[in-house]
Design a protein around this motif. Structure first.
Motif, mmCIF file in Angstrom:
data_model
loop_
_atom_site.group_PDB
_atom_site.id
_atom_site.type_symbol
_atom_site.label_atom_id
_atom_site.label_comp_id
_atom_site.label_asym_id
_atom_site.label_seq_id
_atom_site.Cartn_x
_atom_site.Cartn_y
_atom_site.Cartn_z
ATOM 1 N N ARG A 247 0.846 -1.200 0.000
ATOM 2 C CA ARG A 247 0.000 0.000 0.000
ATOM 3 C C ARG A 247 0.880 1.249 0.000
ATOM 4 O O ARG A 247 2.011 1.223 0.513
ATOM 5 N N LYS A 249 0.403 5.722 0.510
ATOM 6 C CA LYS A 249 -0.442 6.900 0.723
ATOM 7 C C LYS A 249 0.451 8.122 0.663
ATOM 8 O O LYS A 249 1.459 8.214 1.377
ATOM 9 N N HIS A 250 0.108 9.057 -0.225
ATOM 10 C CA HIS A 250 0.891 10.287 -0.333
ATOM 11 C C HIS A 250 0.643 11.171 0.871
ATOM 12 O O HIS A 250 -0.454 11.186 1.455
ATOM 13 N N SER A 253 -2.664 13.296 1.995
ATOM 14 C CA SER A 253 -3.839 12.704 1.354
ATOM 15 C C SER A 253 -4.327 11.526 2.192
ATOM 16 O O SER A 253 -3.539 10.858 2.860
ATOM 17 N N VAL A 256 -5.639 5.793 -0.144
ATOM 18 C CA VAL A 256 -4.687 4.687 -0.092
ATOM 19 C C VAL A 256 -4.775 3.913 -1.404
ATOM 20 O O VAL A 256 -5.861 3.631 -1.895
ATOM 21 N N GLN A 257 -3.628 3.592 -1.981
ATOM 22 C CA GLN A 257 -3.629 2.863 -3.249
ATOM 23 C C GLN A 257 -2.615 1.741 -3.216
ATOM 24 O O GLN A 257 -1.689 1.735 -2.406
ATOM 25 N N ASP A 269 5.864 10.107 1.817
ATOM 26 C CA ASP A 269 4.919 9.034 1.473
ATOM 27 C C ASP A 269 4.917 7.982 2.582
ATOM 28 O O ASP A 269 5.964 7.697 3.189
ATOM 29 N N ILE A 296 -3.170 4.458 6.435
ATOM 30 C CA ILE A 296 -2.647 3.486 5.475
ATOM 31 C C ILE A 296 -3.345 2.136 5.615
ATOM 32 O O ILE A 296 -3.394 1.328 4.686
ATOM 33 N N ASP A 301 -10.675 2.751 0.599
ATOM 34 C CA ASP A 301 -10.341 2.798 -0.829
ATOM 35 C C ASP A 301 -9.918 1.433 -1.371
ATOM 36 O O ASP A 301 -10.278 1.073 -2.492
#
Length: 562
Positions: A247, A249-250, A253, A256-257, A269, A296, A301
């Motif tokens: 995972r 996460k910037h 922000s 979570v991607q 990050d 995170i 998401d």
């Protein structure tokens, strides 16, 4: 009025099918009952079926000859096949650690027992069939007895006029010696060596920590400027050790991607890492620092879920071939197989029954389930096509004649080694064509215990026929003396070499002793007596190879010395 019931339940010299089935049920039922009773810390488990069979056979109970042969052989096949499936994965993986050392020690014990048997043959004048039976009973090895009987049957076909003794008699006389002999050595060696089980447990845990680390996950924040603008792929490649970034996460922000390999890292990050603990700590020390960010771990998401491999479209495909990330934006973070946790890599081949830990969008997970299967219900249902297909291959392999010069008949693996080897290979490679290695644990335990109960019932009832007369006729006390040499000499040498030369942890050594003699009763005692499950692990590591060698030794002794 109750004549039919007396006919059904009382001994019969020439039983019909119904009476034979009743006798088998009596032997198994009473054996399981007595096997659950505790004698101190000792429970005999299914081994007690052997003893109740002896008692029933002694008092006149019989099984129709063809039914007895079928029950004995089919029970043995089920037992060894179940054992192979159960211990196969850990058996092969253990050779990368201490398994090779354990198996060399265990197999040396088997060969020493065979050498002692051969020496007894030359100095006692007993027939080798009797001595192989004594050997098999002294080491409580059922497959070895089965292999010996198969070999004798082959010799009888080749030499129809030649008399052969039944090794079952020697097996029945010395079997109790084998059970109590191992237990006695475990007790005495613990006392004489002044073993402290708690101290041994601490030693074992420290050794395992240094050898087999579990996969963990950690959170970190990118703070090293050298990694700003560097891709995930390049960062992990430069690190040089296998980790998964599951995972990202910037900073600033909440989104979570699951990062792609070409995604660039930015200042602050937050990453979720999966891998070995020391590897993750080293990576974090190079790239940034640990993080306590809670976002995170959010499933808003992306979601985390376990998916089981149950569809043909995924079986024996590698993760690279499935390409779940590029196709479905889904990342595999872990693979669970036969109790082991594996870090996913592109070349990892998936087996039926594997469990994948994946993260991604809920819709993507739903789409991937259609390809991979994820049918837990299907895993609970026994796959009889795989089961009987594997058994058939085992019987075929066991029936292949292996011509060896100067032997009177070709050597065959038999009903013991053939199914065992096939089960080990199937469990190692995940299956052969439509034959899968996965069978749920409940089904494996049932198949294994059901098979050995059938075998013990048949062998015990057959051996019980004239057991006392045979004990007197063959001077059973002398046979017990010969069996003691086969039981105790290899065991004592194993303890000395294993403890003082190979420096093996005593808890593991107790399992090797039980595994070398393929004795589940001694294993059960060891786990209770030492208050540890560690003996079970080393038992499983040596059992397959020991069983194969005991089968070969029993067959070769008869072929070479008959």
């Amino acid at each position: 009025m109750l004549d039919w019931l007396r006919t059904l339940l009382l001994p019969a010299e020439n039983p019909n099918i119904t009476q034979s089935i009743v006798v088998i049920m009596l032997a198994v039922g009473t054996g399981i009952f007595f096997g659950r009773l505790k004698l101190g810390k000792i429970t005999f488990g299914v081994s007690a079926v052997m003893f109740t069979g002896l008692i029933l056979g002694h008092f006149g109970y019989r099984i129709e000859t063809h039914i007895l042969d079928f029950i004995r052989d089919f029970g043995l096949i089920l037992f060894v096949y179940g054992i192979g499936l159960q211990v196969g994965p850990s058996f092969f993986s253990s050779f990368r650690n201490e398994g090779l050392k354990f198996n060399i020690l265990a197999v040396s014990t088997v060969l020493l027992g065979g050498l002692i048997t051969a020496l007894l043959f030359h100095f006692t004048g007993l027939k080798i069939e009797d001595l192989v039976g004594i050997m098999s009973g002294s080491v409580t090895n059922t497959p070895g007895l089965g292999a010996a009987k198969n070999t004798i049957e082959e010799l009888q076909h080749t030499f129809p006029g030649r008399p052969f003794n039944d090794p079952t008699i020697g097996y029945a006389i010395t079997y109790p010696l084998g059970v109590f002999g191992i237990i006695g050595v475990v007790i005495l060696s613990k006392i004489l060596l002044k073993i402290n089980p708690e101290a041994e447990m601490r030693r074992f845990r420290m050794a395992k920590i240094n050898r087999e680390l579990p996969l963990v996950h950690m959170k970190m924040r990118v703070t090293n400027p050298e990694f700003f603008g560097k891709s995930i792929f390049q960062a992990t490649k430069d690190f040089g050790r296998p980790i998964v970034i599951s995972r990202l996460k910037h900073s600033g922000s909440a989104a979570v991607q699951s990062p792609t390999a070409d995604m660039l890292m930015r200042d602050r990050d937050v990453l979720m890492l999966v891998g070995l603990e020391n590897d993750l700590k080293d990576f974090i020390a190079i790239v940034g620092r640990p993080s306590t960010d809670q976002f995170i771990e959010s499933d808003e998401d992306i979601h985390s879920r376990n998916i089981f491999v149950t569809k043909a479209s995924a079986i024996h495909k590698t993760l690279a071939e499935l390409d779940l990330y590029n196709t479905y934006d889904l990342k595999v973070t872990r693979v669970f197989r036969a109790g082991r946790e594996i870090l996913p890599r592109p070349s990892l081949e998936l087996f039926y029954g594997d469990k994948l830990r994946v993260i991604g969008a809920k819709d993507a997970i739903a789409e991937v389930e259609k390809i991979i299967g994820n049918s837990e219900k299907k895993l609970l249902e026994p796959d009889f096509l795989s089961l009987f297909g594997g058994l058939l291959l085992g019987v075929i392999l066991g029936s292949i004649p292996i011509v060896i010069p100067n032997l009177p008949v070709p050597l065959k693996l038999g009903f013991a080694a053939g199914p065992l080897i096939v089960a080990l290979l199937i469990s190692r490679f995940g299956g052969i064509s439509f034959i899968h290695s996965y069978i749920n644990n409940g089904a494996i335990y049932f198949m294994k215990d059901f098979g050995i109960c059938m075998f013990f019932a048949a062998v015990g009832i057959h051996a019980g026929d004239g057991f006392y007369e045979n004990f007197v006729k063959y001077n059973g006390w002398m046979w017990l003396l010969y069996g003691s040499a086969i039981t105790f000499i290899p065991l004592i040498l194993m303890v000395i070499i294993g403890r003082f030369i190979l420096k093996i942890n005593y808890l593991q050594l107790a399992g090797i002793m039980s595994g070398s003699y393929t004795d589940p009763a001694a294993l059960s005692f060891s786990t209770n007596y030492l208050d540890s499950d560690i003996p079970v692990q080393s038992y499983a590591q040596v059992y397959p190879l020991v069983t194969i060698f005991r089968i070969f030794v029993a067959s070769l002794l008869i072929l070479l010395l008959t």
